[in-house]
Design a protein around this motif. Sequence first.
Motif, PDB file in Angstrom:
ATOM      1  N   GLN A   1     -19.397   9.719  11.144  1.00  0.00           N
ATOM      2  CA  GLN A   1     -18.134   9.148  11.598  1.00  0.00           C
ATOM      3  C   GLN A   1     -18.000   7.690  11.142  1.00  0.00           C
ATOM      4  N   LEU A   2     -19.083   6.933  11.276  1.00  0.00           N
ATOM      5  CA  LEU A   2     -19.040   5.517  10.901  1.00  0.00           C
ATOM      6  C   LEU A   2     -18.957   5.325   9.391  1.00  0.00           C
ATOM      7  N   ASP A   3     -19.607   6.215   8.640  1.00  0.00           N
ATOM      8  CA  ASP A   3     -19.725   6.007   7.196  1.00  0.00           C
ATOM      9  C   ASP A   3     -18.574   6.589   6.382  1.00  0.00           C
ATOM     10  N   THR A   4     -17.953   7.663   6.867  1.00  0.00           N
ATOM     11  CA  THR A   4     -16.961   8.347   6.031  1.00  0.00           C
ATOM     12  C   THR A   4     -15.545   8.320   6.586  1.00  0.00           C
ATOM     13  N   VAL A   5     -15.397   8.369   7.914  1.00  0.00           N
ATOM     14  CA  VAL A   5     -14.049   8.379   8.490  1.00  0.00           C
ATOM     15  C   VAL A   5     -13.423   6.993   8.397  1.00  0.00           C
ATOM     16  N   ILE A   6     -14.229   5.975   8.610  1.00  0.00           N
ATOM     17  CA  ILE A   6     -13.761   4.588   8.512  1.00  0.00           C
ATOM     18  C   ILE A   6     -14.146   4.037   7.153  1.00  0.00           C
ATOM     19  N   THR A   7     -13.174   3.555   6.409  1.00  0.00           N
ATOM     20  CA  THR A   7     -13.448   2.955   5.099  1.00  0.00           C
ATOM     21  C   THR A   7     -13.367   1.437   5.127  1.00  0.00           C
ATOM     22  N   GLN A   8     -12.840   0.875   6.216  1.00  0.00           N
ATOM     23  CA  GLN A   8     -12.791  -0.582   6.393  1.00  0.00           C
ATOM     24  C   GLN A   8     -13.540  -0.906   7.685  1.00  0.00           C
ATOM     25  N   PRO A   9     -14.872  -1.001   7.629  1.00  0.00           N
ATOM     26  CA  PRO A   9     -15.674  -1.136   8.845  1.00  0.00           C
ATOM     27  C   PRO A   9     -15.452  -2.449   9.568  1.00  0.00           C
ATOM     28  N   SER A  10     -15.670  -2.410  10.865  1.00  0.00           N
ATOM     29  CA  SER A  10     -15.608  -3.615  11.682  1.00  0.00           C
ATOM     30  C   SER A  10     -16.856  -4.463  11.456  1.00  0.00           C
ATOM     31  N   SER A  11     -16.833  -5.663  12.009  1.00  0.00           N
ATOM     32  CA  SER A  11     -17.968  -6.570  11.837  1.00  0.00           C
ATOM     33  C   SER A  11     -19.183  -6.108  12.643  1.00  0.00           C
ATOM     34  N   LEU A  12     -18.968  -5.256  13.645  1.00  0.00           N
ATOM     35  CA  LEU A  12     -20.078  -4.725  14.440  1.00  0.00           C
ATOM     36  C   LEU A  12     -19.961  -3.212  14.511  1.00  0.00           C
ATOM     37  N   ARG A  13     -21.061  -2.523  14.152  1.00  0.00           N
ATOM     38  CA  ARG A  13     -21.112  -1.056  14.200  1.00  0.00           C
ATOM     39  C   ARG A  13     -22.242  -0.648  15.128  1.00  0.00           C
ATOM     40  N   VAL A  14     -21.952   0.321  15.997  1.00  0.00           N
ATOM     41  CA  VAL A  14     -22.886   0.690  17.056  1.00  0.00           C
ATOM     42  C   VAL A  14     -22.916   2.207  17.230  1.00  0.00           C
ATOM     43  N   ILE A  15     -24.108   2.747  17.492  1.00  0.00           N
ATOM     44  CA  ILE A  15     -24.256   4.126  17.953  1.00  0.00           C
ATOM     45  C   ILE A  15     -24.898   4.070  19.331  1.00  0.00           C
ATOM     46  N   VAL A  16     -24.258   4.698  20.314  1.00  0.00           N
ATOM     47  CA  VAL A  16     -24.816   4.807  21.665  1.00  0.00           C
ATOM     48  C   VAL A  16     -25.182   6.269  21.871  1.00  0.00           C
ATOM     49  N   PHE A  17     -26.454   6.522  22.142  1.00  0.00           N
ATOM     50  CA  PHE A  17     -27.006   7.879  22.154  1.00  0.00           C
ATOM     51  C   PHE A  17     -27.641   8.151  23.508  1.00  0.00           C
ATOM     52  N   PHE A  18     -27.060   9.105  24.262  1.00  0.00           N
ATOM     53  CA  PHE A  18     -27.608   9.480  25.571  1.00  0.00           C
ATOM     54  C   PHE A  18     -28.266  10.852  25.507  1.00  0.00           C
ATOM     55  N   SER A  19     -29.492  10.969  26.069  1.00  0.00           N
ATOM     56  CA  SER A  19     -30.186  12.252  26.083  1.00  0.00           C
ATOM     57  C   SER A  19     -31.227  12.265  27.196  1.00  0.00           C
ATOM     58  N   ASP A  20     -31.640  13.475  27.562  1.00  0.00           N
ATOM     59  CA  ASP A  20     -32.678  13.586  28.591  1.00  0.00           C
ATOM     60  C   ASP A  20     -33.970  14.171  28.028  1.00  0.00           C
ATOM     61  N   GLY A  21     -34.060  14.305  26.707  1.00  0.00           N
ATOM     62  CA  GLY A  21     -35.277  14.885  26.162  1.00  0.00           C
ATOM     63  C   GLY A  21     -35.405  14.669  24.669  1.00  0.00           C
ATOM     64  N   ALA A  22     -36.548  15.056  24.148  1.00  0.00           N
ATOM     65  CA  ALA A  22     -36.802  14.949  22.713  1.00  0.00           C
ATOM     66  C   ALA A  22     -36.189  16.146  21.987  1.00  0.00           C
ATOM     67  N   PRO A  23     -35.869  15.997  20.710  1.00  0.00           N
ATOM     68  CA  PRO A  23     -35.307  17.126  19.965  1.00  0.00           C
ATOM     69  C   PRO A  23     -36.334  18.238  19.815  1.00  0.00           C
ATOM     70  N   ASN A  24     -35.838  19.481  19.832  1.00  0.00           N
ATOM     71  CA  ASN A  24     -36.737  20.615  19.611  1.00  0.00           C
ATOM     72  C   ASN A  24     -36.183  21.555  18.550  1.00  0.00           C
ATOM     73  N   SER A  25     -35.198  21.079  17.791  1.00  0.00           N
ATOM     74  CA  SER A  25     -34.590  21.917  16.758  1.00  0.00           C
ATOM     75  C   SER A  25     -33.870  21.037  15.758  1.00  0.00           C
ATOM     76  N   PHE A  26     -33.617  21.596  14.591  1.00  0.00           N
ATOM     77  CA  PHE A  26     -32.807  20.881  13.604  1.00  0.00           C
ATOM     78  C   PHE A  26     -32.011  21.894  12.797  1.00  0.00           C
ATOM     79  N   SER A  27     -30.953  21.412  12.200  1.00  0.00           N
ATOM     80  CA  SER A  27     -30.054  22.286  11.447  1.00  0.00           C
ATOM     81  C   SER A  27     -30.513  22.435  10.003  1.00  0.00           C
TER      82      SER A  27
END
Length: 445
Positions: A234-260
């Motif tokens: 979303q940050l890299d391709t949908v927005i082509t004129q990025p803001s001065s601050l870029r952030v990812i906020v990630f909420f989870s209750d566990g470690a990953p146990n799978s991948f695509s």
Amino acid sequence: MKKTSIQRQRGSVSIIVVVSLMALLGVLGLAIDSGMGYMIRTRLDAAADGAAIAAGQAVTRGNTQSQQVANATQAATAFFAANYPTGFLGSTASLSNPSIVFNNGTVTIDIAATASVAPTFMQMFGFKILNVSTSSEAVRKDLDMSFVIDTTGSLNSSGVPAAVRSSAVNFLSNFDVTNDRVALMHFAYGTIVDVPFNGNTRGFDRTTMTKDINAYSFSGSTNSVEAMWNARNQLDTVITQPSSLRVIVFFSDGAPNSFSGLFPAVNTACGKTAGTVSSPDTSGNWGSIASGLYTINAQQTQMSGCYSNTVSNVVTAMPRWYNAHNATDQTLPIWPVTSPRAVPNGTPTQANVNRASRNLLEGMAEQARLEGTYVFTLGYGPYLTQATGPDNEPGANVLKCMANTADSDCYKPSEPVGVYCYAATTADLKPCFSQIASQILRITK
């Protein structure tokens, strides 16, 4: 004659002493009044700086610029009054109306304050009023933020879904709906981007996001990798004129146990011929939205719904690189790798899949940081502190590494340093989300 001369000398000395005493008194008075002025100026500076910061935080609240200006002005006034006591050292202080200027996503707030006090000694020399003034400026940078929420089945216990929903909605209230850009997504088997960025258009639809969050149901496995890929995409391709601050906020209750990914597959349990396992949607049905290879059970395949509890009955090998969205991309290796967790070969064992999932998640977070993006992570509940996976590693380790905290195993001071906040109970969720919001707003200044 001699006596008269001595008397004259004594008279001259008296005059010199009086003049000297007056000069000393003036210097003493100047020192005392200057010291008082310095203390007033120091207190005035601190109050004005605090008022500017408070206004910068409050300017995000409101659906229109006029509401945001009103909220910022109110916050500045209240903070100034709380930090400059009435009658401090006998002074009278006043705060001018803040100047608040909106310009292409950046908000500039200028604060001016004055204080007046009657000097103690300098009045003897005609100085009736001592005036002290100061100014402060806060510049709130524009913000692009991907907000990722875990909706896996492990969160589906009494009271937890409601606490997650309310905390996430409250978190969004900290950001400016007219200037900040926010994308919302949730994940379990796969990831759904509920509200993507609207191209380069500033602002975000908090009303729709609130509705989506309140409709979340909690079920499924933990494919965190797919969520992180979408957040960065979303940050890299949908927005082509990025803001001065870029952030990812990630909420989870566990470690990953799978991948695509695209996995070479054959289902011996169902007697099917070799094929390619593609990607199921978030409901667990095979479709176009990427999900993952589970570590506890092998997945249902697209081959007539065949299913097996043994991974190798379904998938013959793991791909060499993460290929869920680009079959030729060789940016993130899956095997053979030696660190941070060894995956020596592509055999689809539970150990290899679990280690690869954790490696990929941390690798994607680092890619984001290398692009200048801050990663903030929130963890909830007992699963994060328990030893899990083939290496008995707590899931909290992964979240700390994603945020690049100083106490993580993979801390890299040259990259943006985020924050990891752990909520042990549902009561800790809102304070944790508030801490993350506060940290983000601090670096927008």
